[in-house]
Design an enzyme around this catalytic site. Structure first.
Site: not given
Length: 570
Positions: A85, A166, A178
């Site tokens: 995915h 961020g 990540g």
């Protein structure tokens, strides 16, 4: 009016579907958050991805989501992740979904708050997508996740591709966690419509009739002909009839039937009952019947309420009936129990959340048990509770007359008039039933305040303040009962004057009960206001209570005079 409870669903996707210890630790963060109900944990080995579903009020849901993201960031190292995915982070995507009492726009603002907090406190860069997106392009999840995890270093250095919150140069923390894509989207209903055929081709044809995308336009033969393309080389599509839907046809071995399998992605544009009727119409055009409906997963309460009301209105029947009855109409109208029994307590999100947090309520006792509990030596439930219940009974009687009138032979052209009155009565009854338990809760707050410690000056001051706040609440609750119960009297008057003449006495009893509720609740306002130190506030509460009592007296007297006159003439 009782304010509808705000409920939000959250469905985060985590980049781990094989290590059950990691999955359980992430799920535990959700499960241990007070005010949140964990509904489902769905790991996928091939995708190496787990979808977790939970619901609750907005603030607890945000807290649970934050804690789950934090735990995932601690346990999942994206440098080692591989799966089928697409993904961009340990917590890949995190949507908030409005279920009840809250809008999509409000959820979008909450999503942005959550994204900012994740970025600031956990140092995980965040994109905002769907309704919370800051730019139109980023509404699309695929745009935010383009290039997946491997493209993060390039995105961080490109002003056009940087996260919304961020952003900083690539470092070991980002390499491990990540990024996360946070957003808000509408509730999606997955539903299958059962057909009296085994033909997948026929089921697909119906699906193409209705789904928003439709079917390709073809030259000559509509099935085997060559697809028509536009000037840019794109296949020209013939749109389907239902906006906000995706659908295909398939055959299910387990049931031995074909189904139209549909995702309704915008239930505001295409509610379930509209999709059901349209699939029925298109199926009938092809000589096929829809025998029932299968809801996959959970559904918001409003989906069934809207459906039940829709089918009642088509029959010119009153919609002012109990919620349970409305939902039963929806179940039977759409054949939700065609393949297996359909239990709303197991399929409706709000009911699942209520059942998980349930505490005993007076209004759920039998009439006998309620009376016996009142008779015991404990001071609660007391007069305020009984006043609220009398008001609920008055509203119930007014509603009963409205429903009898809506279904009276020869009055078919007036069904909507009486249905509207019955709806009003149901709302008043619901509010007064809520006040039954709220009045008892008000008394319990006073008792809790009196039990606070008083050993020091500080403790005594805090205790005194708590007693005053609880006493004010205990005066305001019966005042709310008065405000609500007095609205029952015009309903009873209208039903006495315009409703079924055989039910004049019922409307009269409803008025008597409503007056008793107003006057009884007024006594509780006065006894609690007497203990308030803020005399200006106390006097204002008592003045309003006395005005409502006078209003109820006058209205009930006028109603009963007319009731007695009509009975004498009959």
């Amino acid at each position: 009016m009782v304010k509808e409870r705000q409920i939000v669903e959250c469905v985060p996707n985590f980049s781990e579907g094989r290590n059950m210890d990691v999955i359980k630790q992430i799920a535990a963060e959700v499960e241990q958050t007070q005010g949140v109900r964990l509904l489902n944990v769905d790991p996928g080995e091939a995708t190496n991805r787990t979808v977790i579903t939970f619901v609750g009020e907005p603030m607890p849901v945000l807290e649970a989501a934050f804690k789950a993201v934090r735990k995932a960031g601690q346990l999942i190292d994206m440098r080692q992740h591989h799966g089928a995915h697409p993904r961009i982070g340990a917590t890949d995507v995190l949507p908030l979904i409005p279920v009840s009492g809250i809008t999509l726009e409000e959820c979008a603002q909450l999503a942005r708050q959550l994204a900012r907090r994740i970025a600031e406190e956990l140092r995980i860069p965040c994109y905002c997508y769907e309704a919370s997106a800051f730019t139109p392009e980023r509404r699309n999840l695929a745009v935010c996740r383009a290039g997946e995890y491997e493209a993060i270093p390039k995105k961080l250095s490109n002003p056009d591709l940087q996260p919304d919150f961020g952003c900083r140069p690539m470092d070991d923390d980002i390499a491990r966690t990540g990024c996360t894509v946070v957003g808000a989207r509408d509730f999606l209903i997955a539903v299958n419509f059962n057909l009296n055929t085994t033909s997948t081709r026929r089921a697909n044809a119906i699906a193409f009739d209705v789904r928003e995308k439709g079917r390709p336009k073809r030259e000559g033969n509509p099935i085997t002909g060559k697809p028509v393309k536009d000037a840019d080389g794109h296949v020209v599509m013939i749109p389907g009839t239902l906006k906000g839907t995706k659908a295909i046809g398939w055959y299910i071995d387990e049931y031995g039937i074909a189904q139209v399998s549909m995702n309704i992605t915008d239930i505001n544009v295409t509610p379930l009952h509209k999709a059901f009727d349209e699939v029925c119409r298109c199926a009938q055009n092809r000589g096929i019947r829809v025998t029932g409906t299968e809801i996959v997963g959970l559904t918001p309460r409003r989906t069934l309420i809207e459906a039940g009301r829709y089918f009642l209105e088509k029959q010119h029947r009153s919609t002012g009936i109990p919620e349970e009855d409305i939902i039963n109409i929806a179940i039977h109208s759409m054949g939700l129990d065609d393949l297996r029994p359909f239990n709303p307590r197991e399929k409706v999100i709000e009911y699942l959340l209520e059942d998980a947090e349930k505490k005993p309520l007076l209004v759920e006792r039998t009439v006998k048990a309620f009376a016996e509990e009142t008779s015991r030596e404990s001071p609660a439930p007391g007069g305020g509770t009984i006043a609220a219940y009398m008001g609920a009974l008055g509203a119930a009687l007014g509603t009963m007359v409205a429903n009898l009138s809506a279904h009276k032979a020869g009055w078919d052209d007036r069904w909507k008039e009486f249905s509207d009155s019955a709806d009003e009565g149901q709302q008043l009854m619901s509010q007064l039933l809520h006040l039954v338990d709220e009045d008892t809760e008000a008394f319990n707050r006073i008792m809790a305040a009196f039990s606070m410690p008083k050993a020091t000056e500080t403790e005594r001051a805090l205790r005194t303040e708590a007693i005053q706040q609880a006493t004010l609440y205990a005066a305001e609750v019966p005042l709310n009962t008065m405000r609500t119960a007095v609205k029952v009297l015009p309903l009873c008057r209208l039903m006495m004057q315009q409703g079924n003449p055989n039910s004049i006495s019922d409307a009269g009893v409803g008025a008597l009960a409503a007056r008793a509720a107003v006057l009884g609740a007024g006594l509780n306002v006065k006894i609690n206001a007497a203990s308030l130190k803020d005399r200006a506030k106390a006097d204002a509460l008592i003045a309003e209570a006395e005005a409502l009592a006078c209003q109820a007296d006058a209205e009930e007297r006028a109603i009963m005079e007319e009731v007695n006159r009509r009975l004498a003439e009959s």
